[in-house]
Scaffold this active site. Structure first.
Site, PDB file in Angstrom:
ATOM      1  N   GLY A   1       0.714  -1.158   0.115  1.00  0.00           N
ATOM      2  CA  GLY A   1      -0.097   0.066  -0.058  1.00  0.00           C
ATOM      3  C   GLY A   1       0.682   1.101   0.016  1.00  0.00           C
ATOM      4  O   GLY A   1       0.658   2.171  -0.717  1.00  0.00           O
TER       5      GLY A   1
ATOM      6  N   HIS B   1      -2.693 -16.748 -10.307  1.00  0.00           N
ATOM      7  CA  HIS B   1      -1.306 -15.915  -9.910  1.00  0.00           C
ATOM      8  C   HIS B   1      -0.157 -17.122  -9.363  1.00  0.00           C
ATOM      9  O   HIS B   1      -0.730 -18.068  -8.803  1.00  0.00           O
ATOM     10  CB  HIS B   1      -1.629 -15.455  -8.532  1.00  0.00           C
ATOM     11  CG  HIS B   1      -0.924 -14.124  -8.251  1.00  0.00           C
ATOM     12  ND1 HIS B   1       0.105 -13.999  -8.823  1.00  0.00           N
ATOM     13  CD2 HIS B   1      -0.583 -13.526  -6.784  1.00  0.00           C
ATOM     14  CE1 HIS B   1       1.047 -12.931  -8.313  1.00  0.00           C
ATOM     15  NE2 HIS B   1       0.699 -12.714  -7.128  1.00  0.00           N
TER      16      HIS B   1
HETATM   17  N1  APR Z   1      -8.521  -2.832   6.733  1.00  0.00           N
HETATM   18  C1  APR Z   1      -7.634  -2.237   6.434  1.00  0.00           C
HETATM   19  N2  APR Z   1      -6.450  -2.717   6.416  1.00  0.00           N
HETATM   20  C2  APR Z   1      -6.175  -3.757   6.945  1.00  0.00           C
HETATM   21  C3  APR Z   1      -7.020  -4.519   7.214  1.00  0.00           C
HETATM   22  C4  APR Z   1      -8.492  -4.020   7.333  1.00  0.00           C
HETATM   23  N3  APR Z   1      -9.360  -4.786   7.566  1.00  0.00           N
HETATM   24  N4  APR Z   1      -6.388  -5.721   7.832  1.00  0.00           N
HETATM   25  C5  APR Z   1      -5.164  -5.411   7.700  1.00  0.00           C
HETATM   26  N5  APR Z   1      -4.811  -4.375   7.197  1.00  0.00           N
HETATM   27  C6  APR Z   1      -3.651  -3.819   6.809  1.00  0.00           C
HETATM   28  C7  APR Z   1      -2.637  -4.183   7.953  1.00  0.00           C
HETATM   29  O1  APR Z   1      -2.643  -3.470   8.923  1.00  0.00           O
HETATM   30  C8  APR Z   1      -1.416  -3.724   7.142  1.00  0.00           C
HETATM   31  O2  APR Z   1      -0.801  -2.601   7.420  1.00  0.00           O
HETATM   32  O3  APR Z   1      -3.147  -4.311   5.602  1.00  0.00           O
HETATM   33  C9  APR Z   1      -1.803  -3.934   5.475  1.00  0.00           C
HETATM   34  C10 APR Z   1      -0.830  -5.005   4.926  1.00  0.00           C
HETATM   35  O4  APR Z   1       0.440  -4.607   4.792  1.00  0.00           O
HETATM   36  P1  APR Z   1       1.690  -5.920   4.995  1.00  0.00           P
HETATM   37  O5  APR Z   1       1.376  -6.464   6.158  1.00  0.00           O
HETATM   38  O6  APR Z   1       2.694  -4.900   4.913  1.00  0.00           O
HETATM   39  O7  APR Z   1       1.516  -6.738   3.874  1.00  0.00           O
HETATM   40  P2  APR Z   1       1.628  -6.342   2.185  1.00  0.00           P
HETATM   41  O8  APR Z   1       3.130  -6.880   2.037  1.00  0.00           O
HETATM   42  O9  APR Z   1       1.435  -4.943   1.955  1.00  0.00           O
HETATM   43  O10 APR Z   1       0.570  -7.187   1.590  1.00  0.00           O
HETATM   44  C11 APR Z   1      -0.669  -6.999   1.253  1.00  0.00           C
HETATM   45  O11 APR Z   1      -1.219  -8.035  -0.742  1.00  0.00           O
HETATM   46  O12 APR Z   1       0.287  -9.111  -2.320  1.00  0.00           O
HETATM   47  C12 APR Z   1      -0.495  -9.331  -1.088  1.00  0.00           C
HETATM   48  O13 APR Z   1       0.038 -11.458  -0.182  1.00  0.00           O
HETATM   49  C13 APR Z   1       0.033 -10.039  -0.090  1.00  0.00           C
HETATM   50  O14 APR Z   1      -2.215 -10.429   1.222  1.00  0.00           O
HETATM   51  C14 APR Z   1      -1.044  -9.586   1.409  1.00  0.00           C
HETATM   52  C15 APR Z   1      -1.396  -8.101   0.730  1.00  0.00           C
END
Ligand code: APR
Length: 322
Positions: free
Chosen positions: A15, A178
C-alpha cells in the site's frame, strides 16, 4: 477540473509503495487507509510522502486515515489489506484470514465509494477478487485483480537476465491464476518481434517460466515476507491505464464466463482468472480472447480448476458468497 482520487486500503508495504508511485506519476490525490491500530502508520506514510513532493516535483494531496468516510468519491480503490506470506506459506494458506479482511474492506467500499473501480491485490488473489465482487455487488468491469501484471513482469525480467538484453524489448503473454498457477505462452513471447524460441533453447525458456512461477516465493525466502516493489508497480500500471483511459492490454484477473471456457452459458457462475484485458476508464473494457493450442488449453483448464477450488473454499466458509 477535479483531480482523480485513488484510495489505497492497507498502508503496509504494498500500500505504501502504491501510494508513492501514484503520487510520483501524478495520477491523482491519494487516501491511504489502514485499521485504527495502524492509523499512525497510514498518517505517517502519507505525510512522509507529501514531503517528497517538493523534491520529486509532484502535485498530489495525500491523506492517511482509518476512517472509511475519507474514501468517498474515489475513482479507483486499491485493496492491499491482508496478511502477506511468510516463509513456507503458499498464497492459498492465506485464504481464510484474508477473505474476512477483504470482505469487511469491500463492505466499506460499497458503502463509501459505490462508483469506484476496485483493484484487488490481497492474496490468494484469484479468490480475493471473487470476495470483493460478491461483497460489493459491483458490475464485473469494475472489479479487477492484480496478478498477471506482476507475473508477466517477472517472466520478462528473468528472460532479459538470461538473454542479456533490455526488458523493454521483451513482450510476453501470460494467462491463468497467480504464481504457481500461471500459464505463460512462450509461443507468443518475443524480443522485438523475434520469437523467443529463436533466441533461447527450450530448457532456458522453461527455466524462466519456472522461476517466474515461484518468483514470489524466492523473494519471501530472502526477505521473510512477500515482495512489494514489483507488486506495487504492476498495480499502479493498472491504475494508470484506468485513470488515463489508456486502453492498455494488461494481464489481469478479470471476470470470465464464456471467455476461455470458464463457465460457458452459465450466467453469474463465472470466475476471475488471469486473461489479457483492455483496461481503460470503465475498468475492464474487454477480455481479449485468443485461440489456445491443446497443451496451452490443458494448462489453462488446470489453472481455472484450481481457482474454482479456491473459490469453493471461500463459499464453504461464507455461504452468503455462493
Ligand atoms: N482494513 C484495512 N487494512 C487492513 C485490514 C483491514 N481490515 N486488515 C489488515 N490491514 C492492513 C494491515 O494493518 C497492514 O498494514 O493491511 C496491511 C498489509 O500490509 P503488509 O502486512 O505490509 O502486507 P503487504 O506486503 O503490503 O501485502 C498485502 O497483498 O500481495 C498481497 O500477499 C499479500 O495479502 C498480502 C497483501
Amino acid at each position: 477540473m477535479r483531480r482523480p482520487k485513488i484510495s489505497v486500503i492497507g498502508a503496509g508495504n504494498i500500500g505504501g509503495e502504491c501510494a508513492r508511485s501514484i503520487a510520483m506519476k501524478e495520477l491523482g490525490d491519494v487516501v491511504l487507509l489502514d485499521i485504527p491500530d495502524k492509523e499512525g502508520v497510514a498518517k505517517g506514510k502519507a505525510l512522509d510522502l507529501a514531503c517528497c513532493g517538493p523534491i520529486e516535483r509532484f502535485d498530489a494531496h495525500l491523506v492517511g486515515t482509518s476512517n472509511y468516510a475519507d474514501i468517498a468519491g474515489s475513482d479507483v480503490v486499491v485493496v492491499t489489506a491482508g496478511l502477506p506470506r511468510k516463509p513456507g506459506m503458499s498464497r492459498d494458506d492465506l485464504v481464510d484470514v484474508n477473505a474476512k479482511i477483504v470482505k469487511s474492506v469491500s463492505e466499506n467500499i460499497k458503502k463509501y465509494a459505490p462508483n469506484a473501480i476496485v483493484i484487488v491485490v490481497s492474496n490468494p488473489l484469484d479468490a480475493m477478487v471473487y470476495v470483493a465482487w460478491k461483497t460489493t455487488g459491483f458490475p464485473t468491469n469494475r472489479i479487477i485483480g492484480q496478478a498477471g501484471a506482476l507475473d508477466v513482469a517477472r517472466f520478462r525480467a528473468f528472460l532479459a537476465m538470461e538473454l542479456g538484453c533490455s526488458i523493454e524489448d521483451i513482450t510476453a503473454l501470460l494467462l491463468g491464476g497467480h504464481g504457481d498457477d500461471m500459464v505463460p505462452i512462450p509461443r507468443l513471447t518475443s524480443v522485438h518481434g523475434i520469437p523467443i524460441g529463436e533466441l533461447l533453447p527450450a530448457e532456458k525458456i522453461a527455466a524462466a517460466v519456472e522461476r517466474a512461477k515461484v518468483g514470489g516465493g524466492e523473494i519471501v525466502k530472502l526477505m521473510g515476507t512477500s515482495a512489494w516493489y514489483a507488486p506495487s508497480a504492476g498495480t499502479v500500471q493498472m491504475v494508470e491505464a484506468i485513470i488515463r483511459d489508456k486502453k492498455r492490454i494488461i494481464p489481469s484477473a478479470a471476470y470470465c464466463e464464456n471467455e476461455f471456457g470458464v463457465a460457458p452459458n452459465q450466467p453469474g457462475k463465472g470466475l476471475f482468472v488471469g486473461v489479457p484485458a483492455i483496461l481503460g476508464a470503465k475498468g475492464v473494457e474487454k477480455v481479449v480472447e485468443i485461440k489456445l493450442l491443446p497443451d496451452e488449453k490443458k494448462l489453462m483448464d488446470e489453472s481455472i480448476s484450481h481457482v474454482r477450488d479456491l473459490v469453493a473454499v471461500v463459499k464453504t466458509k461464507h455461504p452468503e458468497m455462493a
